[in-house]
Scaffold this motif. Structure first.
Motif, PDB file in Angstrom:
ATOM      1  N   TRP A 278       1.413   1.534  -8.489  1.00  0.00           N
ATOM      2  CA  TRP A 278       0.905   0.508  -7.001  1.00  0.00           C
ATOM      3  C   TRP A 278       0.862   0.380  -6.107  1.00  0.00           C
ATOM      4  CZ3 TRP A 278      -3.569  -2.893 -10.231  1.00  0.00           C
ATOM      5  CH2 TRP A 278      -5.046  -2.298 -10.154  1.00  0.00           C
ATOM      6  N   LEU A 279       2.750  -0.544  -6.344  1.00  0.00           N
ATOM      7  CA  LEU A 279       3.641  -1.012  -5.833  1.00  0.00           C
ATOM      8  C   LEU A 279       4.983   0.333  -5.386  1.00  0.00           C
ATOM      9  CD1 LEU A 279       5.796  -3.105  -4.525  1.00  0.00           C
ATOM     10  CD2 LEU A 279       7.263  -2.764  -6.775  1.00  0.00           C
ATOM     11  N   ARG A 280       4.771   1.547  -6.094  1.00  0.00           N
ATOM     12  CA  ARG A 280       5.741   2.340  -5.853  1.00  0.00           C
ATOM     13  C   ARG A 280       4.595   3.001  -4.845  1.00  0.00           C
ATOM     14  NH1 ARG A 280       7.557   6.740  -9.994  1.00  0.00           N
ATOM     15  NH2 ARG A 280       8.336   8.678  -8.264  1.00  0.00           N
ATOM     16  N   ALA A 281       3.024   2.975  -5.051  1.00  0.00           N
ATOM     17  CA  ALA A 281       2.389   3.975  -4.010  1.00  0.00           C
ATOM     18  C   ALA A 281       2.142   3.178  -2.321  1.00  0.00           C
ATOM     19  CB  ALA A 281       0.370   4.178  -4.467  1.00  0.00           C
ATOM     20  N   ALA A 282       2.156   1.933  -3.026  1.00  0.00           N
ATOM     21  CA  ALA A 282       2.365   1.269  -1.122  1.00  0.00           C
ATOM     22  C   ALA A 282       3.624   0.959  -0.659  1.00  0.00           C
ATOM     23  CB  ALA A 282       1.577  -0.467  -2.174  1.00  0.00           C
TER      24      ALA A 282
END
Length: 607
Positions: A278-282
């Motif tokens: 999620w961090l990578r996508a965000a």
């Protein structure tokens, strides 16, 4: 500017482009390739100097591929002058790279007329870039019909842009020849077609083909195709393979795949790794992933971090960020900022934010301000808002308006709305419609609906058939199943009814269990019936305890039973007190008996 299309086809040499620069330390294989290339170039150069036209064309293509435009041009011009169509095509490429687009088009035309499919493709692209779609279509069709893959794809793209039905045919041709973007776009087009034909057998067949083309494109490294393939597999429950495709797509930089992979990991019980993706996508701008991170931190009580991610989601254009900020503020009791965030999301068209805003206003006593937001949310498809409008109208006594909104919410699967419609139909005497809605609500988990459905079925149940020896034969009926379902969900009246059915069968233990459960939950009928059962079993002192509980809750017959118990014990004053209580509570038949008992006890006390 990059040359247009597939280099192997474009240069018409049958060889793939080799890197023009290498690291200083070559492996033995790489060194061998360099030596082979050098030897091949020398051989072609010697043949070209001896007047070999084909060698001139091949040497020019080799130099062009290497980026040596000055070295390539004289060889290509010489070969073109001698009538070599491949050289004419590549001369066009060279001039296009130099910025002489019109001169390049002239040479492409010569090569295309001579039968070069690559030149026809390049010429078609040239005309399309200049807005001459008829000429573009003509030349792209020439390339496509000669088997040129990129020509087929470019023709399909042009036709699709114009809404021409022939686009699918040429997109399919390009996809079948291995063009990954064509395979992806064909899958997308078929996916939309499957959505339109979802109810038929043809729709199922199209979905199978959709998966096939997504799979082909994904296998060739198309990251969006891998994302869509993962979505199809996840919906089908094939989570392991779905995860593999999400991972492939996410590693290639597809933020939506990283987000989807995060949800898959979270559902598998791995929130830590979910947060990584999620961090990578965000960080790549995916608002959905930012919202997921916000929710994760909110669950951990890290409200400041949660708020930061919700704001990031909002900045990424995801209106859910504003809605989630509203929820966060509302949970903290910060009503003013909650209203602000709900309004922001609601004005952006977020239907659940509109519903939440309306609830907030209603709780603050602003019914006039709440109603338009409920209406806006309901019209946008919020089932909860439709139900809430029903409650709003019912509170004003506007039963017909309330029923219309309840019916709308019930049609969308709202359990409590279906219960309300069922009850309204019962009041109207429409038992068939009532049963239909009560079944929907009961099936959705409503204990009240299960109980009311059971009472409807119970009322039509025929008398129990008698055994040939005269003993009743008990057959488990559907109404009992619904009573038991409601009872198991904690419905007190259902628990009492299940207890009565068990008592009628002679199953005292089961009856006592259900009566006790209802009584302990506050059912005065449960307490009274449990007292009767205990009294019959010889446990009158314990029965009196439960009758006392029932009488204190307003049960007249329990008070009368207590009056009789105390009268038999000789505690006349206590008996008279409970007789007074029973006479006051009723019903009429109980009040009459209690009054007679009270008068008799009064006379006895005054004697």
């Amino acid at each position: 500017m990059d040359v247009m299309g597939d280099k192997a086809t474009l240069f018409e040499t049958g060889r793939f482009v080799q890197p023009s620069s290498r690291e200083d330390t070559d492996t033995p294989d790489e060194a061998g390739e360099i030596a082979d290339e050098a030897a091949e170039e020398l051989r072609q150069r010697l043949a070209a100097e001896a007047g070999d036209v084909e060698a001139m064309s091949v040497l020019g293509a080799m130099l062009l591929r290497r980026g040596d435009l000055d070295g390539a041009e004289p060889h290509l011009r010489a070969a073109t002058a001698a009538g070599d169509r491949a050289a004419a095509n590549n001369l066009g490429v060279l001039l296009h790279q130099r910025g002489y687009a019109d001169e390049a088009a002239g040479w492409w035309r010569i090569a295309a007329v001579a039968g070069s499919a690559a030149a026809a493709h390049a010429l078609g692209r040239h005309h399309r870039e200049r807005g001459d779609e008829p000429a573009a279509e003509y030349w792209l069709r020439q390339a496509a019909e000669q088997g040129h893959t990129l020509g087929a794809y470019a023709l399909a793209d042009l036709l699709e842009h114009r809404g021409d039905a022939g686009a699918e045919k040429w997109m399919r041709v390009a996809a079948e020849r291995g063009h990954r973007e064509a395979a992806y776009r064909l899958a997308r087009a078929l996916d939309r077609k499957a959505a339109r034909e979802a109810d038929g057998d043809n729709g199922v067949q199209v979905l199978d083909e959709v998966e096939q083309w997504y799979r082909q494109a994904a296998a060739r490294g198309h990251r969006r195709a891998a994302l869509h393939l993962g979505t199809i597999l996840e919906k089908r429950g094939e989570l392991k393979e779905a995860g593999r495709w999400y991972l492939t797509s996410a590693k290639d930089g597809e933020a939506r795949a990283a987000c989807a992979l995060g949800f898959l990991l979270r559902d598998a019980g791995d929130p830590e790794n979910a947060a990584v993706w999620w961090l990578r996508a965000a960080q790549d701008g995916d608002g959905n992933a930012a919202n997921a991170l916000g929710a994760l931190h909110a669950e951990r009580g890290e409200t400041q971090t949660a708020e930061r991610w919700y704001r990031a989601a909002m900045d990424a254009g995801d209106v859910n960020g504003a809605y989630n900020l509203g929820l966060l503020c509302a949970e903290q009791g910060r009503t003013a900022p909650a209203e602000q965030w709900y309004r922001r999301a609601a004005y952006a068209g977020h239907r659940e934010a509109a519903n939440a805003l309306a609830i907030l206003l209603l709780r603050a006593g602003d019914e006039k301000g709440a109603e338009p937001w409920f209406s806006k949310a309901a019209e946008a498809g919020s089932v909860d808002a439709a139900f809430n409008l029903g409650i709003l109208h019912a509170g004003r006594g506007e039963e017909q308006a309330a029923l219309r909104w309840y019916e709308r919410a019930a049609a969308a699967g709202h359990t409590e709305a279906a219960l309300q419609v069922g009850m309204a139909r019962l009041r109207d005497g429409d038992e068939q419609e009532a049963e239909r809605h009560l079944r929907c609500a009961a099936g959705g988990g409503s204990a009240e609906a299960a109980y009311r459905l059971a009472t409807v079925l119970d009322a039509r149940r025929p008398p129990e058939p008698a055994h040939e020896l005269g003993e009743p034969v008990h057959r488990r009926s559907e109404c009992e199943e619904w009573y038991e379902r409601a009872a198991s969900q904690g419905h007190r009246r259902a628990q009492v009814r299940v207890g009565m059915l068990a008592a009628a069968r002679g199953d005292v233990t089961e009856a006592a269990r259900w009566y006790r459960e209802a009584a302990e939950a506050g059912s005065r009928n449960g307490a009274f019936n449990l007292g009767l059962l205990l009294a019959r079993e010889g446990s009158e002192p314990e029965a009196a305890v439960w009758w006392t509980r029932a009488a204190d809750a307003g049960h007249g017959r329990a008070a009368l039973r207590l009056a009789l118990v105390y009268a038999r014990r000789g505690e006349l004053a206590e008996g008279q007190r409970w007789a007074d209580r029973a006479a006051a509570l009723g019903p009429a038949s109980v009040a009459e008996r209690a009054a007679r008992l009270r008068d008799a006890l009064r006379q006895e006390l005054s004697a």
